[in-house]
Design an enzyme around this catalytic site. Structure first.
Site, PDB file in Angstrom:
ATOM      1  N   ALA A 251       0.802  -1.238   0.000  1.00  0.00           N
ATOM      2  CA  ALA A 251       0.000   0.000   0.000  1.00  0.00           C
ATOM      3  C   ALA A 251       0.829   1.280   0.000  1.00  0.00           C
ATOM      4  O   ALA A 251       0.268   2.370   0.149  1.00  0.00           O
ATOM      5  CB  ALA A 251      -0.996   0.030   1.166  1.00  0.00           C
ATOM      6  N   ALA A 252       2.149   1.169  -0.193  1.00  0.00           N
ATOM      7  CA  ALA A 252       2.957   2.396  -0.256  1.00  0.00           C
ATOM      8  C   ALA A 252       2.510   3.247  -1.450  1.00  0.00           C
ATOM      9  O   ALA A 252       2.351   4.464  -1.339  1.00  0.00           O
ATOM     10  CB  ALA A 252       4.439   2.044  -0.384  1.00  0.00           C
ATOM     11  N   GLY A 253       2.274   2.589  -2.585  1.00  0.00           N
ATOM     12  CA  GLY A 253       1.809   3.311  -3.776  1.00  0.00           C
ATOM     13  C   GLY A 253       0.413   3.877  -3.550  1.00  0.00           C
ATOM     14  O   GLY A 253       0.096   4.980  -4.003  1.00  0.00           O
ATOM     15  N   ASP A 254      -0.434   3.133  -2.855  1.00  0.00           N
ATOM     16  CA  ASP A 254      -1.793   3.619  -2.575  1.00  0.00           C
ATOM     17  C   ASP A 254      -1.737   4.862  -1.700  1.00  0.00           C
ATOM     18  O   ASP A 254      -2.469   5.832  -1.915  1.00  0.00           O
ATOM     19  CB  ASP A 254      -2.614   2.526  -1.872  1.00  0.00           C
ATOM     20  CG  ASP A 254      -2.780   1.301  -2.749  1.00  0.00           C
ATOM     21  OD1 ASP A 254      -2.765   1.447  -3.984  1.00  0.00           O
ATOM     22  OD2 ASP A 254      -2.910   0.187  -2.194  1.00  0.00           O
TER      23      ASP A 254
HETATM   24  O1  RIB Z   1      -1.846  -2.143  -3.111  1.00  0.00           O
HETATM   25  C1  RIB Z   1      -2.007  -3.038  -2.052  1.00  0.00           C
HETATM   26  C2  RIB Z   1      -3.337  -3.708  -2.148  1.00  0.00           C
HETATM   27  O2  RIB Z   1      -3.357  -4.524  -3.305  1.00  0.00           O
HETATM   28  C3  RIB Z   1      -3.649  -4.644  -1.022  1.00  0.00           C
HETATM   29  O3  RIB Z   1      -4.276  -4.005   0.061  1.00  0.00           O
HETATM   30  C4  RIB Z   1      -4.495  -5.722  -1.686  1.00  0.00           C
HETATM   31  O4  RIB Z   1      -5.806  -5.777  -1.230  1.00  0.00           O
HETATM   32  C5  RIB Z   1      -4.419  -5.438  -3.175  1.00  0.00           C
HETATM   33  O5  RIB Z   1      -5.544  -4.795  -3.622  1.00  0.00           O
END
Ligand code: RIB
Length: 311
Positions: A251-254
């Site tokens: 989730a770093a990119g998120d």
């Molecule tokens: O980017 C990370 C995410 O990728 C995770 O939380 C997982 O659910 C997938 O969607």
């Protein structure tokens, strides 16, 4: 009133298994721990936008089950509006199986489940939210037709469109590329999107330029601990990030995407929004899990103050 940010995408419950190293093909390894952590690329970006002070709303679908309830409850903690998140009886909540090794790197398999119900009709039913928002953020964990419909509709209404092309499709239609204000792939996603086999800096620059020629306004390539590269008509700029001890890059990119759009919505310059987003994701990688790793606004500002001009 702050400009509204709408995130349209997936919600998954992450089943995270920590292990010393990833299994090779055909190999069995022993895991260390198992945890259930709220995730999903769309939900992580929406969570980050809310935590970092954005006027954020999420659209997406979960199943009528306890995992779906947990995901919606967790999202509320970020302040992001969850009222539009739908529950479907036709599928169970999306899940992701995530392997994390000792170095903090991960491998992810997603079972889309209820995310499949985030379709064109669902977006049409929520047109009012699209109309009321200024920034619309997409990823690729819901049906591709819904992403394309959403992008076309958003652009028709004059919105700023951000697409995080993850997981990377083999290609994106030219008419879609021409409607994207910010495309935010990581290196691997950029190479896949542009059909380049070899991993090299030259290919990354070339790939980004090709996407610009097809009409993308800005290509923002996330480069992990090297920071990000912004490619647009003004040129190519590299924005390094601070060095940290990464324990889990999930989730770093998120987190970067959620923070970046908050910065834009607040009127920050591209450079300021990137600095803000780089700082947020540099904190996220020092913690385990997806939404569990995302910092709040105060934490990000504190680090930015401490680092001053060194960021
Ligand atoms: O980017 C990370 C995410 O990728 C995770 O939380 C997982 O659910 C997938 O969607």
């Amino acid at each position: 009133m702050k400009e509204r940010i709408l995130i349209i995408g997936s919600l998954n419950m992450d089943m995270v298994i920590e292990m010393k190293r990833m299994p090779l093909k055909g190999e069995t390894v022993l895991g260390n721990t198992l945890a259930y952590i709220p995730g999903g690329k769309g939900a992580n970006q929406a969570f980050a936008a809310g935590m970092l002070g954005g006027n954020a709303v999420m659209l997406g679908c979960v199943g009528k089950d306890s995992l779906g309830d947990r995901l919606r409850e967790n999202m509320k903690k970020s302040g992001t509006d969850t009222a539009g998140i739908a529950q479907t009886e036709n599928a169970s909540t999306g899940m992701a199986v995530i392997y994390v090794d000792d170095g903090g790197d991960n491998s992810i398999v997603v079972l889309s489940g209820a995310n499949g119900a985030c379709d064109v009709q669902y977006l049409k039913n929520n047109d009012e939210l699209i109309r009321e928002s200024s920034y619309i953020v997409f990823q690729m964990e819901i049906p591709a037709e819904a992403v394309y419909y959403g992008i076309r509709r958003a652009k028709e209404l004059g919105k700023t469109v951000i697409l995080n092309p993850a997981p990377a499709p083999d290609y994106l239609p030219d008419d879609i590329l021409s409607k994207i204000d910010y495309l935010t792939p990581n290196e691997t996603e950029l190479l896949k999107l542009t059909g380049k086999a070899e991993f090299s800096e030259e290919n990354i620059r070339e790939g980004a330029q090709e996407l610009l020629q097809k009409g993308v306004q800005n290509v923002l390539v996330t480069l992990g601990d090297k920071g990000v590269m912004l490619v647009n008509r003004a040129g190519i700029n590299l924005y390094p990030t601070r060095k940290v001890n990464a324990v889990d890059t999930t989730a770093a990119g998120d987190c970067f995407n959620g923070a970046f759009v908050v910065g834009l919505a607040e009127g920050m310059s591209q450079k300021e929004a990137i600095r803000f987003a780089n700082t947020a994701s540099s904190i996220a990688v020092t913690r385990k899990g997806a939404q569990s790793s995302i910092p709040d606004r105060r934490e990000v500002e504190l680090v930015m103050e401490q680092m001053g001009k060194n960021l």
